[in-house]
Design a protein around this motif. Structure first.
Motif, mmCIF file in Angstrom:
data_model
loop_
_atom_site.group_PDB
_atom_site.id
_atom_site.type_symbol
_atom_site.label_atom_id
_atom_site.label_comp_id
_atom_site.label_asym_id
_atom_site.label_seq_id
_atom_site.Cartn_x
_atom_site.Cartn_y
_atom_site.Cartn_z
ATOM 1 N N LEU A 21 40.423 33.539 37.048
ATOM 2 C CA LEU A 21 40.021 34.792 36.416
ATOM 3 C C LEU A 21 38.580 34.745 35.920
ATOM 4 C CD1 LEU A 21 43.260 35.625 34.382
ATOM 5 C CD2 LEU A 21 42.532 36.596 36.568
ATOM 6 N N ALA A 22 38.097 33.533 35.584
ATOM 7 C CA ALA A 22 36.727 33.390 35.103
ATOM 8 C C ALA A 22 35.714 33.329 36.241
ATOM 9 C CB ALA A 22 36.598 32.132 34.238
ATOM 10 N N SER A 23 36.183 33.186 37.474
ATOM 11 C CA SER A 23 35.280 33.105 38.620
ATOM 12 C C SER A 23 34.630 34.454 38.887
ATOM 13 C CB SER A 23 36.047 32.643 39.870
ATOM 14 O OG SER A 23 36.601 31.363 39.673
ATOM 15 N N LYS A 24 33.374 34.418 39.298
ATOM 16 C CA LYS A 24 32.648 35.659 39.583
ATOM 17 C C LYS A 24 33.306 36.380 40.758
ATOM 18 C CE LYS A 24 28.142 34.086 37.919
ATOM 19 N NZ LYS A 24 26.734 33.818 38.285
ATOM 20 N N GLY A 25 33.438 37.684 40.618
ATOM 21 C CA GLY A 25 34.051 38.488 41.662
ATOM 22 C C GLY A 25 35.518 38.771 41.445
ATOM 23 N N ASN A 26 36.116 38.123 40.432
ATOM 24 C CA ASN A 26 37.549 38.313 40.170
ATOM 25 C C ASN A 26 37.800 39.152 38.922
ATOM 26 O OD1 ASN A 26 38.164 36.770 42.409
ATOM 27 N ND2 ASN A 26 38.357 34.866 41.254
ATOM 28 N N GLU A 27 36.811 39.942 38.536
ATOM 29 C CA GLU A 27 36.940 40.724 37.300
ATOM 30 C C GLU A 27 37.996 41.816 37.394
ATOM 31 O OE1 GLU A 27 32.970 38.799 37.442
ATOM 32 O OE2 GLU A 27 34.087 40.092 38.844
ATOM 33 N N TYR A 28 38.365 42.217 38.603
ATOM 34 C CA TYR A 28 39.380 43.261 38.757
ATOM 35 C C TYR A 28 40.787 42.746 38.435
ATOM 36 C CZ TYR A 28 36.092 46.406 41.172
ATOM 37 O OH TYR A 28 35.046 47.235 41.487
ATOM 38 N N PHE A 29 40.982 41.438 38.526
ATOM 39 C CA PHE A 29 42.314 40.869 38.328
ATOM 40 C C PHE A 29 42.638 40.761 36.841
ATOM 41 C CE2 PHE A 29 41.050 39.383 42.502
ATOM 42 C CZ PHE A 29 42.212 39.497 43.246
ATOM 43 N N CYS A 30 43.917 40.844 36.536
ATOM 44 C CA CYS A 30 44.369 40.597 35.168
ATOM 45 C C CYS A 30 45.238 39.337 35.158
ATOM 46 C CB CYS A 30 45.145 41.791 34.613
ATOM 47 S SG CYS A 30 46.798 42.001 35.308
ATOM 48 N N LEU A 31 45.546 38.868 33.976
ATOM 49 C CA LEU A 31 46.351 37.660 33.817
ATOM 50 C C LEU A 31 47.812 37.951 34.125
ATOM 51 C CD1 LEU A 31 46.674 34.693 32.827
ATOM 52 C CD2 LEU A 31 47.007 35.639 30.534
ATOM 53 N N VAL A 32 48.364 37.235 35.096
ATOM 54 C CA VAL A 32 49.798 37.316 35.378
ATOM 55 C C VAL A 32 50.493 36.283 34.504
ATOM 56 C CG1 VAL A 32 51.595 37.135 37.130
ATOM 57 C CG2 VAL A 32 49.334 38.014 37.751
ATOM 58 N N GLU A 33 51.421 36.727 33.681
ATOM 59 C CA GLU A 33 52.072 35.825 32.742
ATOM 60 C C GLU A 33 52.861 34.750 33.480
ATOM 61 O OE1 GLU A 33 54.358 38.174 30.074
ATOM 62 O OE2 GLU A 33 52.620 39.258 29.280
ATOM 63 N N GLN A 79 44.923 29.228 49.940
ATOM 64 C CA GLN A 79 46.300 29.728 49.939
ATOM 65 C C GLN A 79 46.763 30.090 48.531
ATOM 66 O OE1 GLN A 79 47.863 30.472 52.696
ATOM 67 N NE2 GLN A 79 46.068 29.729 53.813
ATOM 68 N N ALA A 80 46.291 29.340 47.528
ATOM 69 C CA ALA A 80 46.662 29.647 46.142
ATOM 70 C C ALA A 80 46.056 30.991 45.715
ATOM 71 C CB ALA A 80 46.193 28.534 45.208
ATOM 72 N N ARG A 81 44.825 31.251 46.130
ATOM 73 C CA ARG A 81 44.208 32.543 45.831
ATOM 74 C C ARG A 81 44.991 33.676 46.497
ATOM 75 N NH1 ARG A 81 38.585 32.373 44.474
ATOM 76 N NH2 ARG A 81 37.833 30.245 44.157
ATOM 77 N N PHE A 82 45.362 33.443 47.736
ATOM 78 C CA PHE A 82 46.128 34.441 48.478
ATOM 79 C C PHE A 82 47.476 34.694 47.811
ATOM 80 C CE2 PHE A 82 48.911 35.225 52.359
ATOM 81 C CZ PHE A 82 48.598 36.576 52.433
ATOM 82 N N LEU A 83 48.153 33.640 47.413
ATOM 83 C CA LEU A 83 49.452 33.779 46.757
ATOM 84 C C LEU A 83 49.312 34.487 45.413
ATOM 85 C CD1 LEU A 83 52.468 33.240 46.523
ATOM 86 C CD2 LEU A 83 51.936 30.925 45.685
ATOM 87 N N TYR A 84 48.305 34.125 44.643
ATOM 88 C CA TYR A 84 48.115 34.781 43.342
ATOM 89 C C TYR A 84 47.827 36.274 43.530
ATOM 90 C CZ TYR A 84 46.592 35.619 38.561
ATOM 91 O OH TYR A 84 46.481 36.114 37.277
ATOM 92 N N GLY A 85 47.077 36.609 44.573
ATOM 93 C CA GLY A 85 46.792 38.017 44.838
ATOM 94 C C GLY A 85 48.048 38.811 45.154
ATOM 95 N N LEU A 86 48.942 38.221 45.947
ATOM 96 C CA LEU A 86 50.191 38.910 46.285
ATOM 97 C C LEU A 86 51.098 39.038 45.064
ATOM 98 C CD1 LEU A 86 50.984 37.319 49.781
ATOM 99 C CD2 LEU A 86 49.815 39.476 49.274
ATOM 100 N N TYR A 162 46.027 43.036 47.252
ATOM 101 C CA TYR A 162 46.194 42.383 45.951
ATOM 102 C C TYR A 162 46.412 43.400 44.823
ATOM 103 C CZ TYR A 162 44.307 38.261 48.342
ATOM 104 O OH TYR A 162 44.090 37.208 49.205
ATOM 105 N N PHE A 163 46.256 44.691 45.142
ATOM 106 C CA PHE A 163 46.502 45.757 44.167
ATOM 107 C C PHE A 163 47.551 46.742 44.667
ATOM 108 C CE2 PHE A 163 42.357 44.021 43.369
ATOM 109 C CZ PHE A 163 42.327 43.883 42.003
ATOM 110 N N GLY A 164 47.652 46.900 45.970
ATOM 111 C CA GLY A 164 48.687 47.737 46.545
ATOM 112 C C GLY A 164 48.365 49.218 46.503
ATOM 113 N N THR A 165 49.140 49.986 47.243
ATOM 114 C CA THR A 165 48.903 51.420 47.367
ATOM 115 C C THR A 165 49.490 52.213 46.204
ATOM 116 O OG1 THR A 165 50.920 51.619 48.710
ATOM 117 C CG2 THR A 165 48.851 51.287 49.885
#
Length: 274
Positions: A21-33, A79-86, A162-165
């Motif tokens: 989440l702290a990486s540049k470019g990932n500001e759109y994501f929120c914390l998944v509990e 793959q971890a980034r991809f999984l977290y996005g889904l 990663y956000f869906g329709t």
């Protein structure tokens, strides 16, 4: 399609999710509990979409063995980034996920609508498809009901899946008081005199963008049919789980009927001028 920017070692030592989440470019994501990620019911079907699914999940939850080879760890990061996005796409349409994204929406973390009549209405991220690796994320304006591309190339490379329709329309359905008015200043507009970049004076970049737009528009005069250009324009259709939102669908049918009549008038005028 995801940005592979990296964070600091200290962030990584805390947790993988906080580093991501702290990486540049990932500001759109929120914390998944974490309890949501650890509930395997929430991850049903993802094991068939992600390579090395068990190891990628262990990396996200900070349970991966330290003796993993560096070459394998590099591919595992992807793959971890991809999984977290889904997982993120599923999380943000839950009640707790919507609440987190609502806070980001109120802060206008996703940017503001560039259309003048929308008066800096905050935007919401939306995917054009729920299938990964097909379309990048777009930004939806609830005021003009149109979609825009992110200004930043980092954000523009994020997978829309990663956000869906369904996300932005689900948020406005759950929080109807957040539906922006069609006229007048929005409740979350910036103070008078400020623009999207936060400065009181018009920035050079905004002036340059306007000049480029005017130059491009000037070149569209001759040889281009206005009616054919209007027919090619596609509208974004708000949907929740594949079904069009009822009130919006009814409004769009009326709008399309008006547009068809206008296109008919344009075609008649073009034939008269020939």
């Amino acid at each position: 399609m995801d940005d592979l920017s990296t964070g600091s070692d200290s962030d990584y030592s805390n947790s993988w999710v906080s580093w991501f989440l702290a990486s540049k470019g990932n500001e759109y994501f929120c914390l998944v509990e974490e309890d949501y990620i650890l509930d395997r019911f929430n991850l049903t079907g993802l094991n068939t979409e992600v390579q090395n699914y068990p190891q990628a999940l262990d990396l996200i939850t900070d349970n991966l063995d330290d003796d993993i080879q560096d070459e394998f760890r590099t591919s595992l990061e992807v793959q971890a980034r991809f999984l977290y996005g889904l997982i993120h796409a599923r999380w943000i349409i839950t009640s707790r996920g919507l609440a987190k994204m609502l806070d980001k929406y109120k802060r206008a973390d996703f940017g503001r609508c560039p259309r003048v009549l929308c008066q800096s209405q905050p935007l919401l991220p939306v995917g054009l498809t729920d299938v990964p690796y097909e379309k990048s994320v777009k930004l939806y304006c609830g005021r003009c009901e149109d979609i825009y591309s992110p200004k930043s190339s980092r954000h523009g490379s994020i997978d829309g899946a990663y956000f869906g329709t369904s996300f932005p329309h689900m948020l406005l359905l759950v929080y109807p008081h957040m539906i922006p008015p069609k006229s007048g200043p929005p409740e979350m507009s910036p103070p008078l005199g400020r623009i999207a970049d936060g400065s009181g004076n018009e920035s050079k970049r905004s002036r340059r963008t306007r000049e480029d737009t005017e130059t491009t528009t000037d070149g569209l005069g001759e040889g281009v049919s206005t009616a054919s250009a209007a027919l090619k324009a596609e509208r974004h259709r708000p949907k929740i789980f594949g079904f069009q939102v009822h009130e919006v669908a009814k409004l769009q049918r009326w709008q399309e009927a008006v547009r068809d009549r206008q296109i008919g008038r344009l075609e008649a005028l073009e034939q008269e001028n020939r």
